[in-house]
Each structure stands twice: as C-alpha cells, then as structure tokens.
Design an enzyme around this catalytic site. Sequence first.
Site, mmCIF file in Angstrom:
data_model
loop_
_atom_site.group_PDB
_atom_site.id
_atom_site.type_symbol
_atom_site.label_atom_id
_atom_site.label_comp_id
_atom_site.label_asym_id
_atom_site.label_seq_id
_atom_site.Cartn_x
_atom_site.Cartn_y
_atom_site.Cartn_z
ATOM 1 N N LYS A 21 -3.144 -22.009 -47.844
ATOM 2 C CA LYS A 21 -2.403 -21.040 -47.034
ATOM 3 C C LYS A 21 -2.628 -19.620 -47.548
ATOM 4 C CE LYS A 21 2.364 -19.994 -45.585
ATOM 5 N NZ LYS A 21 2.362 -18.608 -46.056
ATOM 6 N N LYS B 113 -5.535 -18.237 -53.778
ATOM 7 C CA LYS B 113 -6.897 -18.783 -53.791
ATOM 8 C C LYS B 113 -7.865 -17.890 -54.561
ATOM 9 C CE LYS B 113 -7.365 -18.968 -49.386
ATOM 10 N NZ LYS B 113 -6.003 -18.462 -49.093
ATOM 11 N N LYS C 33 -10.607 -9.425 -46.072
ATOM 12 C CA LYS C 33 -10.040 -8.380 -46.942
ATOM 13 C C LYS C 33 -11.002 -8.010 -48.058
ATOM 14 C CE LYS C 33 -6.190 -10.374 -48.244
ATOM 15 N NZ LYS C 33 -6.395 -11.732 -47.677
ATOM 16 N N ASP D 113 -6.496 -21.253 -43.287
ATOM 17 C CA ASP D 113 -6.750 -22.689 -43.240
ATOM 18 C C ASP D 113 -8.043 -22.964 -42.499
ATOM 19 O OD1 ASP D 113 -6.169 -22.593 -40.508
ATOM 20 O OD2 ASP D 113 -4.045 -22.930 -40.881
#
Length: 264
Positions: free
Chosen positions: A12, A17, A43, A127
């Site tokens: 998510k 991550k 980003k 996801d």
Amino acid sequence: MSHIKHIAIYGKGGIGKSCTASNIAAACAEGGSRVLVVGCDPKSDSTISLIGHRIPTMMDLIREGREIEESDVVFTGYRGVRCIEVGGPEPGVGCAGRGIIVAIDFLKKVSRIYDEVDLVLYDVPGDIVCGGFSAPIRKGLVSGAYIITSGEYMPIYAANNICRGLKRLGAPLAGVICNSREADGEREIVEAFARSIGSEMVAFIPKMAVVQECERKGTTVIEGAPGALVAGVYRQLADHVMKCSHARVPEPLDDQALRELSTP
C-alpha cells in the site's frame, strides 16, 4: 539472465516500500552483491537515500526527445548500488504504470546493466491493480515478489489485493514483510495473514526513530546508523532476499476471512 534475482516489492502507498527497498539494496551491496534499484514510483523518490539526492527520471528524458545513453539514467550510490528512476507522466496526463513498460523496454535497448548485476529490486508504487504496475512481472523479469504491510486493516487489505494480482499472473510470492506501525496484535496478525495465503512473514521491522532520522538526512540506516537494531533486521531481510528459493503463488483470502483475521 537466469542467475540474476529480479525482485518486485509491493505494498500500500505510504507503507515504507522505498525505505525498505533502499535498505535491502544497501545491505546486499554491503555483503558483496551487485545491486540495481529500479524506482517505479512517479514521485521518483525510491533512490534518494542511496544517492543522497533526486536523480533525473527516464520518462522526463524520453519526453525531451534527445538521444539518451546509460550514463544519463543510471547513477551509482552507496557501495556501488546502481539506481534508476522511471518517473511518470505529466500530472493529469497518461498512466504512470505505462511508463514502467516504456522505461523497461527502453533500458534494455540502451544499457547492458541487466547483465552486470546480481540483484534487481523493483520498487513498485501502490498495488498491482493497474496493468502497468505489474509490468516487471508481466515482462517475465521478476523471479519473486515481496509484500510490505503492517497489522492495520487497510494495508492488510491492500496486501491481499496484491495477492489476487500475483495469483492472476501466476507470480511467486517470496514472503511478507511487516513494517510495524505498533498496531495491537500486529506481529500475530501479519504472521497469520502470511500463513493464510501460503507464505510466511520473513521480517518484522520495528518502528524506530532512527529510520526517519536517516531518511531526513538522505541516507539509508545501513549507511547512516549501521549499528542500529533495525539495521540488523534489514541485513537479515537482505540475506533472505539473496538466498530465498521457496517462493510460491499466493492464495488470497475472501473479504470475510480477511476482516476476521485483521481483528486482534
């Protein structure tokens, strides 16, 4: 390329991550592996803690229309970790996931880097619902995936949704990583979730201030606080990434089972 490990990291948005991927990369490089990190988030912040600053994105350079060489898009960071940022479309225009497909194809044409590393980590945003974000798997590059979650309901829900995508693609899951938010019964919830989908929780990353402190300084914990407890957790996780050979396609839960599991 069969000897190269291609690992995708899903979870998510906001679950950690990029931080986790960067620390895995740093720990693997510290152990002598040649590592490439492919930041797939629009980003373009996946590799900041390895380089210390933002780097040009492939999509930005492709849009400029000029001839691009490997040195324009591949940058070297901590312990020789090679870093690439895919980038994304201009805000409000196009699909970010499509950029991953374009960038992977383009990279294979202008660079031999896939033949020069032991590990490729794909830091994938959000996801797996968008077809573009599943590109590393659908392109046949990924030998295993890891899902990052916490013990809260929405990250677990997203993790289960990712499992649906992995199953649909026939892609193996190497393990579940818990990035702790100190939720009630968190470790037990994530362990139970991992078992229920036919996998295991391979790391429990404690919530520690040193992680955010290092991020603010533009460095990984492995580099900025190598003696910290959480640095040891990242090193153990890196060891799992390099040695794991038991990945299997997950079996996602139905919504009712998932909600019952997420109740401490």
